[in-house]
Motif scaffolding. Structure first.
Motif, short mmCIF file in Angstrom:
data_model
loop_
_atom_site.label_atom_id
_atom_site.label_comp_id
_atom_site.label_asym_id
_atom_site.label_seq_id
_atom_site.Cartn_x
_atom_site.Cartn_y
_atom_site.Cartn_z
N LEU A 189 15.61 -24.73 -28.75
CA LEU A 189 15.30 -24.18 -30.06
C LEU A 189 15.92 -25.09 -31.12
N GLU A 190 15.10 -25.65 -31.98
CA GLU A 190 15.61 -26.48 -33.07
C GLU A 190 15.19 -25.88 -34.40
N GLY A 191 15.99 -26.10 -35.40
CA GLY A 191 15.70 -25.57 -36.72
C GLY A 191 16.95 -25.56 -37.57
N GLU A 192 16.77 -25.39 -38.86
CA GLU A 192 17.88 -25.40 -39.78
C GLU A 192 18.84 -24.23 -39.53
N PRO A 193 20.10 -24.35 -39.98
CA PRO A 193 21.02 -23.22 -39.85
C PRO A 193 20.46 -21.96 -40.52
N GLY A 194 20.60 -20.84 -39.83
CA GLY A 194 20.19 -19.57 -40.41
C GLY A 194 18.74 -19.21 -40.20
N CYS A 195 17.97 -20.04 -39.47
CA CYS A 195 16.55 -19.72 -39.32
C CYS A 195 16.27 -18.81 -38.13
N GLY A 196 17.31 -18.42 -37.38
CA GLY A 196 17.12 -17.40 -36.35
C GLY A 196 17.11 -17.90 -34.92
N ARG A 220 20.51 -29.84 -35.49
CA ARG A 220 20.31 -31.27 -35.71
C ARG A 220 19.18 -31.77 -34.83
N ASP A 221 18.57 -32.87 -35.24
CA ASP A 221 17.47 -33.47 -34.50
C ASP A 221 18.04 -34.21 -33.29
N LEU A 222 17.91 -33.61 -32.11
CA LEU A 222 18.50 -34.21 -30.92
C LEU A 222 17.86 -35.53 -30.56
N ALA A 223 16.56 -35.67 -30.79
CA ALA A 223 15.89 -36.94 -30.48
C ALA A 223 16.50 -38.07 -31.30
#
Length: 319
Positions: free
Chosen positions: A47-54, A130-133
């Motif tokens: 799961l990737e996404g900005e802080p607070g997006c769930g 963060r963008d792991l790639a």
């Protein structure tokens, strides 16, 4: 097929996903559709996404639908991966902000994945703001571990990209908290839809809680929400350029630090990248893609600009 779909039909899972992830924006509908596919597999979910997006919320949702009879074990970067894996057993192992794992912990987790090949194990769900790639490309995250966890990849949209869902999110909040009297009035929904929400759904939920405490006897209108947000009713929604940059930075960083302050790393580099990327794009747009003019406007050497553009993935589109 997973344990969930053995007892729940795909249509039942679809209904439950809609109830727990309300909204009709194209972004959230795409996430719900993909999660339904994820439930048909036991593979790791990233799961990737900005802080607070769930991300943590979605991780628990996957667990409830996929392995409701097993434990949900939330692992921190300080925990021992082997111990947490054993505790999760036939349930789900969730690791939030996996990018914060030390190189030693990354290697330990990778060894567990290698040892578990072909054997029954917990459903692994990991999350990253963060963008792991990008981190793999910078050799800041183990490439093989990334391949192991990046089987089912879900990118959760920020709230600013799904503002049409705010009314549904407010209704869900009121129902979950048994606060039917604290529904959000139409004027409140309109005002909420005009905000930027750097803290995403978490920031929205926190605001609604504050407003409910301050207004215990009725619906929340735009005035009540402004007050909870820290504005006066008479304040005008001025241009963001009229605000001091320190105020803007505080509005963006405060929710992030509240959620992840103990585990934040490389904050200076991350903030520089977040500022540089839109800055370069806007200046390149203003100069019609002319990098020489853009470099002069920024006060940078053209080679420096090109190097930073490549690093940030910014392209110059000439008009």
């Amino acid at each position: 097929m997973s344990a969930a779909l053995a007892s729940l039909t795909p249509e039942s899972c679809k209904v439950l996903l809609h109830q727990d992830m309300p909204g009709e924006s194209s972004a959230i509908r795409a996430v719900r559709t993909y999660l339904l596919h994820c439930l048909q597999s036991d593979q790791p979910v990233l799961l990737e996404g900005e802080p607070g997006c769930g991300k943590a919320y979605v991780a628990r949702l996957i667990h409830r639908l996929d392995r409701p009879n097993g434990p949900f074990v939330a692992m921190t970067v300080q925990d021992d991966p082997a111990e947490m894996m054993a505790r999760a057993e036939a349930g789900s192992l969730f690791l939030d902000e996996i990018s914060d794992l030390s190189p030693e912990a990354q290697n330990g987790l990778l060894r567990l994945f290698r040892a578990a090949d072909g054997e029954a194990s917990p459903r692994v769900i990991v999350a990253s703001s963060r963008d792991l790639a990008s981190l793999v490309a910078q050799e800041k995250f183990h490439a093989e571990l990334y391949l192991r966890i990046n089987v089912l990849h879900v990118t959760l949209p920020p709230l600013r990209e799904r503002k049409q869902d705010i009314a549904a999110l407010c209704q869900q909040w009121a129902q979950q908290e048994n606060l039917a009297a604290h529904g959000v009035a139409e004027s409140g929904v309109l005002w909420l839809s005009q905000q930027h929400w750097p803290g995403n759904v978490r920031q929205l939920r926190n605001l609604l809680h504050r407003a409910a405490v301050q207004n215990p006897n009725g619906h929340l209108d735009d005035a009540a929400l402004r007050c909870a947000f820290g504005e006066t009713q008479e304040a005008e929604a001025g241009s963001p350029l009229a605000e001091p940059f320190a105020t803007i930075l505080s509005r963006y960083l405060t929710p992030f630090l509240e959620a992840h302050g103990e585990h934040v790393q490389d904050l200076h580099a991350r903030i520089v990248e977040e500022v540089e990327r839109p800055l370069f794009r806007l200046v390149l747009q203003a100069t019609a893609g002319n990098q020489l003019r853009a470099a002069a406007m920024l006060g940078l050497n053209r080679n420096t600009l090109r190097k930073r553009m490549r690093h940030l993935g910014v392209e110059a589109e000439r008009s």
